[in-house]
Design a protein around this motif. Structure first.
Motif, mmCIF file in Angstrom:
data_model
loop_
_atom_site.group_PDB
_atom_site.id
_atom_site.type_symbol
_atom_site.label_atom_id
_atom_site.label_comp_id
_atom_site.label_asym_id
_atom_site.label_seq_id
_atom_site.Cartn_x
_atom_site.Cartn_y
_atom_site.Cartn_z
ATOM 1 N N ASN A 1 23.913 -8.412 18.468
ATOM 2 C CA ASN A 1 23.050 -7.529 19.076
ATOM 3 C C ASN A 1 22.702 -8.183 20.310
ATOM 4 O O ASN A 1 22.160 -9.382 20.205
ATOM 5 C CB ASN A 1 21.878 -7.137 17.892
ATOM 6 C CG ASN A 1 20.870 -6.141 18.624
ATOM 7 O OD1 ASN A 1 20.467 -6.272 19.714
ATOM 8 N ND2 ASN A 1 20.782 -5.073 17.945
ATOM 9 N N ASN B 1 13.052 -4.103 12.581
ATOM 10 C CA ASN B 1 13.320 -2.853 13.378
ATOM 11 C C ASN B 1 12.075 -2.567 14.188
ATOM 12 O O ASN B 1 11.956 -2.653 15.246
ATOM 13 C CB ASN B 1 13.814 -1.621 12.565
ATOM 14 C CG ASN B 1 15.246 -2.088 11.982
ATOM 15 O OD1 ASN B 1 16.096 -2.563 12.871
ATOM 16 N ND2 ASN B 1 15.646 -1.279 10.995
ATOM 17 N N TRP C 1 26.545 -1.643 18.357
ATOM 18 C CA TRP C 1 25.661 -1.723 19.677
ATOM 19 C C TRP C 1 26.059 -0.531 20.546
ATOM 20 O O TRP C 1 25.498 -0.801 21.670
ATOM 21 C CB TRP C 1 25.775 -3.044 20.148
ATOM 22 C CG TRP C 1 25.738 -4.072 19.181
ATOM 23 C CD1 TRP C 1 26.448 -5.138 19.071
ATOM 24 C CD2 TRP C 1 24.894 -4.228 18.013
ATOM 25 N NE1 TRP C 1 26.561 -5.719 17.841
ATOM 26 C CE2 TRP C 1 25.101 -5.333 17.395
ATOM 27 C CE3 TRP C 1 23.719 -3.653 17.497
ATOM 28 C CZ2 TRP C 1 24.615 -5.828 16.034
ATOM 29 C CZ3 TRP C 1 23.021 -4.018 16.448
ATOM 30 C CH2 TRP C 1 23.469 -5.131 15.680
ATOM 31 N N ILE D 1 22.885 -9.153 13.063
ATOM 32 C CA ILE D 1 21.876 -8.962 14.241
ATOM 33 C C ILE D 1 22.545 -10.089 15.240
ATOM 34 O O ILE D 1 22.342 -9.868 16.353
ATOM 35 C CB ILE D 1 20.522 -9.357 14.067
ATOM 36 C CG1 ILE D 1 19.953 -8.754 15.293
ATOM 37 C CG2 ILE D 1 20.082 -10.682 13.845
ATOM 38 C CD1 ILE D 1 18.132 -8.689 15.035
#
Length: 175
Positions: free
Chosen positions: A67, A14, A145, A64
């Protein structure tokens, strides 16, 4: 003294993604990490047997994938830096003290065969859960998202479809 526009504390995934977007926006960013390595929970290291590498903190980095940082390669991690994911057939293995084990595989039928060696009932239950969860994945994936609506709006949205109603029942632990 070194000065930056922003200072990111922690070089986990992150923190690194945040620093990447700030840098992409033209800002001068410093990152401070207290450990001797970066990447946070996304670590694969040789810890037990020479030559055998294992994830140390994270169960999967798969979330992820949808993303925009990966799906749209917004930080050029794929095109410029060569980021590549390896998807092994066997995702992970559960080993018990008595030596019995079962693996989770990309192929759900293979997973169910492994579970069935221990419990036919659990294998059937897993297959049913997998099929139920697969129906909900497009809705859940899209929600990762985007900002979460307030609770009332979320309940209204979930109540507007059969899949949403199923998820609402599951979330509220009500059959």
């Amino acid at each position: 003294m070194i000065e930056h526009d922003y200072l990111v504390l922690g070089a986990g995934t992150n923190g690194l993604v945040s620093a990447g977007y700030l840098t992409k926006a033209g800002l001068d960013v410093g990152v401070i990490e207290g450990r001797s390595f970066y990447g946070g929970g996304a670590q694969t290291r040789e810890l037990s047997v020479p030559g055998f590498k294992q994830e140390t903190d994270s169960v999967t980095h798969g979330f992820i994938q949808g993303n925009p940082v990966i799906a749209d390669d917004e930080l050029h991690l794929i095109s410029k830096y060569g980021l590549d994911y390896y998807y092994p057939e066997e995702v992970f293995m559960n080993v018990f003290e008595d030596g019995t084990h079962w693996g989770m595989y990309i192929d759900v039928d293979h997973t169910c065969e492994d579970i069935a060696r221990i419990s036919e009932q659990d294998a059937e239950g897993y297959k049913n859960f997998f099929e139920w969860a697969q129906k909900l994945m497009p809705m859940l994936g899209a929600s990762l998202w985007s900002p979460c609506p307030d609770f009332g709006m979320l309940m209204t949205l979930l109540n507007s479809s059969e899949d949403g109603q199923e998820l609402m029942r599951a979330l509220m632990c009500n059959s």
